[in-house]
Scaffold this active site. Structure first.
Site: not given
Length: 371
Positions: A61, A84, A111-112, A172, A175, A243-244, A266, A295, A317
């Protein structure tokens, strides 16, 4: 106080995506000072056939298009994950699409999968092919793809020779429908094709098989964790990244941006993602490789991921708030922790709090985030 601490108020006056673009440009031009990376054998982690100088990685990212992987390695990261990346270039979702929440040390993004596509990213990676450092590639599917599994297979073939490891990103939230690939027969079908593609690419080029990771969401029930774990083991995926971002808004209730659509990352993500990480460690057993993300902002949270079952950790983040010297600060604090505790290796800390974490109640908002 660092230079970034002084500059941050000015940086935060800029749109978040604009500021990120300027950061990438500064890194490309060598305007960010190279860090004196602390080396300590106790931080070394050997995993999936790779030797990581330290367990701290940059999550996908930040460097979507492989513009600055070596610059980020020079900041102290033990490994960098780019992407990605999707087969075809795509613009992503409409702007604005990144939102800072400084009071919570958080970010919301939608963002996508905006990126320049396989061809452009592969060309950059080809130019750094003989350089040292572990650089992984996170691959995704185009938003309008008629066959998303085919997109992942294409990505595996395209980057198998260029990446030190590959990550399948199906987690994500930006999407539509992508997270459905985490479930049941869809996940089984995806992993069957992905592993076959990875093995086929190695056979075709007479090269080593690259480790294949699956990146999952934090918004999972314990039953879903068990199901994903069973499929990942059966299909012989090499590891999971947990994780995401989350759809939960726990930790930012009442914030003026709470209703912005997108994934939250974050500080507010830490508890949720760490709980799910511990659940995956229990479900997968002690031998299965796990990377903990979500985080991580300092040595304490990085070590917390390892205690929850992570072999390696990733952050992104926190760089928004901590600046370019954050990785070095974390590594130095990790070394001080090892000095204080007398541990011979950071790995001795792994899994030490899995059951303690899982004995707590699930994170607030668990069911709402999954809905």
């Amino acid at each position: 106080m660092s230079l970034y601490d002084l500059a941050r108020p000015l940086v935060f006056r800029l749109d978040a995506e604009r500021a990120h673009g300027l950061a990438i440009e500064a890194l490309k031009r060598g305007l960010v000072k190279r860090q004196d990376i602390p080396l300590d054998s106790r931080l070394r982690v050997d995993l999936v056939g790779l030797s990581f100088g330290n367990p701290l990685g940059l999550a996908a990212g930040f460097d979507k298009n492989a513009e600055v992987p070596d610059a980020m390695l020079r900041l102290g990261f033990g490994f960098v994950e780019i992407g990605t990346v999707t087969p075809l270039p795509q613009e992503g979702n409409a702007k604005p699409r990144i939102f800072r929440l400084p009071e919570a040390l958080a970010v919301i993004n939608r963002l996508g999968f905006n990126n320049e596509g396989h061809a452009e990213v592969a060309e950059r990676l080809e130019k750094r092919a003989r350089k040292p450092g572990i650089v992984g590639v996170n691959i995704g599917a185009n938003k309008d793809s008629a066959d998303r599994i085919a997109d992942y297979v294409t990505g595996i073939h395209r980057f198998a020779e260029l990446a030190r490891y590959l990550t399948i990103n199906i987690s994500s939230p930006n999407t539509p429908g992508l997270r459905n690939l985490q479930k049941g027969s869809d996940l089984d079908d995806l992993l069957t094709h992905a592993v076959a593609a990875r093995d086929g690419a190695a056979a075709l080029t007479a090269s080593e098989r690259k480790p294949l990771f699956l990146k999952v969401a934090p918004d999972l029930s314990l039953d879903e964790v068990e199901a994903i774990a069973e499929t990942a083991k059966r299909r012989k995926v090499d590891g999971l990244i947990v994780s995401n971002t989350t759809l939960s808004r726990h930790g930012i209730e009442g914030h003026k941006l709470v209703n912005e659509i997108g994934g939250l990352s974050g500080r507010p993500l830490y508890g949720r993602s760490t709980y799910v990480l511990a659940a995956f460690r229990r479900a997968l057993g002690p031998e299965f490789p796990l990377i903990g993300a979500g985080g991580v902002e300092n040595a304490r949270t990085a070590l917390g991921k390892i205690e929850a079952g992570a072999d390696l950790v990733q952050l992104y983040s926190a760089m928004v708030y901590g600046g370019p010297d954050l990785p070095i600060r974390i590594l130095k604090d990790m070394i001080r922790f090892l000095d204080k505790t007398g541990l011979d290796t950071i790995r001795h800390l792994r899994d030490s709090k899995v059951e303690e974490i899982l004995a707590r109640d699930p994170p607030v908002g668990w069911e709402q985030a999954r809905a």
